[in-house]
Design an enzyme around this catalytic site. Sequence first.
Site, PDB file in Angstrom:
ATOM      1  N   THR A   1     -13.318   5.801  15.164  1.00 57.50           N
ATOM      2  CA  THR A   1     -14.547   5.668  15.940  1.00 57.50           C
ATOM      3  C   THR A   1     -14.334   4.576  16.980  1.00 57.50           C
ATOM      4  OG1 THR A   1     -15.835   6.293  14.000  1.00 57.50           O
ATOM      5  CG2 THR A   1     -17.022   5.245  15.813  1.00 57.50           C
TER       6      THR A   1
ATOM      7  N   ARG B   1       0.829  -1.198   0.000  1.00 58.57           N
ATOM      8  CA  ARG B   1       0.000   0.000   0.000  1.00 58.57           C
ATOM      9  C   ARG B   1       0.865   1.250   0.000  1.00 58.57           C
ATOM     10  NH1 ARG B   1      -5.317   0.623   3.564  1.00 58.57           N
ATOM     11  NH2 ARG B   1      -6.005  -0.620   1.786  1.00 58.57           N
TER      12      ARG B   1
ATOM     13  N   CYS C   1     -19.178   1.692   8.320  1.00 56.07           N
ATOM     14  CA  CYS C   1     -19.381   2.544   9.502  1.00 56.07           C
ATOM     15  C   CYS C   1     -20.696   2.268  10.215  1.00 56.07           C
ATOM     16  CB  CYS C   1     -19.290   4.007   9.111  1.00 56.07           C
ATOM     17  SG  CYS C   1     -17.626   4.530   8.631  1.00 56.07           S
TER      18      CYS C   1
ATOM     19  N   ASN D   1     -23.803   8.688  14.209  1.00 50.95           N
ATOM     20  CA  ASN D   1     -24.094   7.538  13.363  1.00 50.95           C
ATOM     21  C   ASN D   1     -25.354   6.813  13.817  1.00 50.95           C
ATOM     22  OD1 ASN D   1     -21.981   8.007  11.667  1.00 50.95           O
ATOM     23  ND2 ASN D   1     -20.695   6.335  12.393  1.00 50.95           N
TER      24      ASN D   1
END
EC number: 1.1.1.22
Length: 439
Positions: free
Chosen positions: A122, A35, A266, A214
């Site tokens: 989160t 990556r 999420c 959320n």
Amino acid sequence: MRVTVIGTGYLGATHAACMAELGHEVLGLDVDPDRIAALAAGRLPFYEPGLDELITTHVASGRLRFTTSYAEVAAFGEIHFSCVGTPQQPGAQAADLRYVEAVIDSLAPHLERPALVVGKSTVPVGTAERLARRLVELAPVGAEARLAWNPEFLREGFAVEDTLRPDRLVLGLDRTGGPAEELLRRVYAAVLDAGVPLVTTDFPTAELVKTAANAFLATKISFINAMAEVCEASGADVTLLAQALSHDTRIGGRFLSAGLGFGGGCLPKDIRAFAARAEEIGAGQALGFLREVDAINLRRRERTVELARELTGGELAGRRIAVWGAAFKPNSDDIRDSPALDVAARLHREGADVTVYDPQALDNARKAHPALGFAASAVDAATDADLVLHLTEWAEFRTVDPAELARVVARPCVVDGRNALDPDVWRAAGWTYRALGRP
């Protein structure tokens, strides 16, 4: 400033590029050398509109670099952003914090001068306080290694805009007005100068802002999908119901579109982790409704399969079905917990011959579901199909001419899983049109 970003997935790569865009010198770190090599060459490992241009520009300018070395990161940066994932634990509802913890355990031993580590992931409430203690224990500099929490509120497909022009900045601090707040105000000076609201708070509140946001959005989506179930039972039209509700300024129209429901990396895992954490701290009853929010969302997928079965005469085996959409939302190639792919896989398991098309997510979908068929265009996917399912709301699907498409399908039947196609136009072209929550 000299800023580091640890973790170069979706959040980290976006944050690193945008920090460079704001004028900082940025060093990104990831433990995946492939990556890092791709990013250093200006190649994104995922699709996000506008982000590849930022990466290419700032890699070429030298303002953005990448490494796999924590020692290099510690020596380079004044402030270190932790942007790693917090997936759902295998076989459980709670968040898996191993990657967040690994950042502290790997970075802290290299911190030999005052530094600020900023969490953006989160996490369950209470995590930051525990990590702050761990940071001080492991860092050679001791208490001069400080922690802050700065939750992200990115929408996939709009991540660059949401980072450079957010609707608010939230800073969770061990104390306001101290060196941590001063550093973060310097990092975000251009954003704050543009008038973005700033909320400074304690660690637990900062953690709760993201999970509560959320949870609220997921609840609003599931509410209108619950109304869709009632509309189907009563003959009402959920799109007109939502339109009427949206004119109430207390409710508003955003996230009030009935359909196949939410997915992605999420909302589903965050509401489950939120409910699980509430149980742990003795507040489980307060968030019990989130389990029903989750259940309503998942029922929409089964209802879509039921509609497909109904439109194919009660038998899916051997039927040729086109699925438009693989990403969990448009303008993304993210297939994590994708409702569209989940429905496609369910249809395949019941014996249907399923062909999927998506403008960006086909490579990821092939890797995850190699047994499905894939096509190079929406029309190719629909050729000789007994049924077309519209499951991800890409703009190009709304531009397909239903009259032209009717000439290539075996049967002109469509299920609009996103309530985004014009039923009058499709019916006028000879199609049997069905949608979630509509007569």
